[in-house]
Scaffold this motif. Structure first.
Motif, short mmCIF file in Angstrom:
data_model
loop_
_atom_site.label_atom_id
_atom_site.label_comp_id
_atom_site.label_asym_id
_atom_site.label_seq_id
_atom_site.Cartn_x
_atom_site.Cartn_y
_atom_site.Cartn_z
N ARG A 99 47.85 8.51 -28.56
CA ARG A 99 47.17 9.33 -27.53
C ARG A 99 47.79 10.72 -27.47
NH1 ARG A 99 46.28 5.55 -23.74
NH2 ARG A 99 44.08 5.42 -24.24
N ARG A 100 49.12 10.77 -27.58
CA ARG A 100 49.81 12.06 -27.55
C ARG A 100 49.33 12.94 -28.72
NH1 ARG A 100 54.91 13.63 -29.04
NH2 ARG A 100 55.32 11.59 -29.96
N LEU A 101 49.18 12.33 -29.89
CA LEU A 101 48.74 13.08 -31.07
C LEU A 101 47.32 13.60 -30.87
CD1 LEU A 101 50.13 10.84 -33.97
CD2 LEU A 101 51.14 12.89 -32.97
N TYR A 157 45.69 14.17 -28.06
CA TYR A 157 45.68 15.24 -27.05
C TYR A 157 46.28 16.53 -27.61
CZ TYR A 157 43.96 12.68 -23.01
OH TYR A 157 43.16 12.00 -22.14
N HIS A 158 47.28 16.37 -28.45
CA HIS A 158 47.87 17.56 -29.07
C HIS A 158 46.83 18.29 -29.92
CE1 HIS A 158 50.71 20.07 -31.35
NE2 HIS A 158 49.99 19.73 -32.40
#
Lengths: 197, 197
Positions: free
Chosen positions: B26-28, B30-31
């Motif tokens: 998810r972090r990737l 959103y990044h």
């Protein structure tokens, strides 16, 4: 090195992601190549789809593929807004399930050195929304950097004439952490904010 | 959860990669969304390009985007072949720079329980290559599982009539590791293979 150019370029794409170094990036690319062609193409298609469909919600700037995001739709009428810096900051709130109100993505925090003044943030829109929807509480969840602090103070001032109360998240000792390793400022805040048992 | 469907699907793609959990995925995603649209599209294009262009070298099965890979081209005439299980296994050799010979990707190791018999590996092609190119040394770099061991024994037997010598990588204490934590088998091999100072 011996790699085909197209593979090397894919490795570079993976390596540009946060927390992924060159070595891991190569491992990911080689992993993908072991899969059927369709799997790699589906990955590519989903990236394209996201770049085409996903954009900021016109009310709160969270990511959405419709005009207004699902939070703004489903929680219409809620009386609190949690103000965050960037879209991914809402994830821990949603994971915890503690919060059922609205969100608002500010798009940054004040940072004069980087040329981010109040006009670069979605402040006008926030004030307008608070007025129009009779919001009763703004939860300012903007981190603890000096920039974030001054942004919260600014918002608090902007809201001073409105019947809305601004709150911020409690600072203190995180769960499961060893007291021995808690830094001075956190300890100060935790001490100041101590509660009755 | 509150995410648009297309974003959720991209998160799933990232989460299907090795070593990347749902949270990191998810972090990737959103990044990526914080970057310009063209950046996401370029990532997608490069995935597509790899899925179209990259395929196994017709001589050694390493990844290439030409008929014959750059190693087979540039090191033609070399008299040694390093035999590995999968393409990514050549990376540590190339990083170390110690080896300047050819490679050969076997495509797996013998594993009767998973239905991998000798006919599933590129053994015939390996024998043919050793004969045609007058190879003098086969370095069997297949790991240390029982399956890898029996695959190496099989290759050694297949080569018994040819003027080629089969070697394997030394087993021993890895650099920088604490003796206290070395396992029994590694210690056994390191002791057996001890050298003069």
């Amino acid at each position: 090195m011996l790699e085909p150019f197209s593979l090397e370029q894919l490795v570079q794409e993976f390596a540009s992601l946060p927390g992924i170094g060159k070595k891991t990036a190569r491992r990911l690319a080689y992993h993908l190549l072991q899969k059927p062609k369709q799997d790699i193409e589906r990955f590519a298609d989903r990236l394209k789809e996201v770049s085409i469909k996903v954009r900021p919600c016109s009310k709160c700037y969270l990511y959405t593929d419709t005009e207004i995001c699902s939070v703004c739709c489903e929680r219409v009428g809620a009386k609190s807004i949690c103000v965050v810096e960037k879209p991914s900051d809402v994830l821990p709130f949603e994971r915890s399930g503690i919060y059922q109100g609205l969100y608002f993505v500010l798009g940054g925090v004040l940072s004069p050195l980087d040329g981010v003044g109040p006009e670069k943030l979605h402040l006008t829109k926030l004030v307008k929304r608070v007025q129009e929807e009779n919001i009763e509480e703004l939860i300012l969840a903007l981190g603890s950097s000096p920039e974030a602090e001054s942004t919260m103070l600014l918002i608090d001032r902007l809201m001073s004439d409105l019947p809305v109360k601004c709150t911020r998240l409690a600072r203190g000792i995180p769960m499961g952490s060893d007291l021995e390793f808690v830094d001075e400022i956190t300890m100060l805040k935790a001490f100041e904010g101590r509660n009755m048992l």
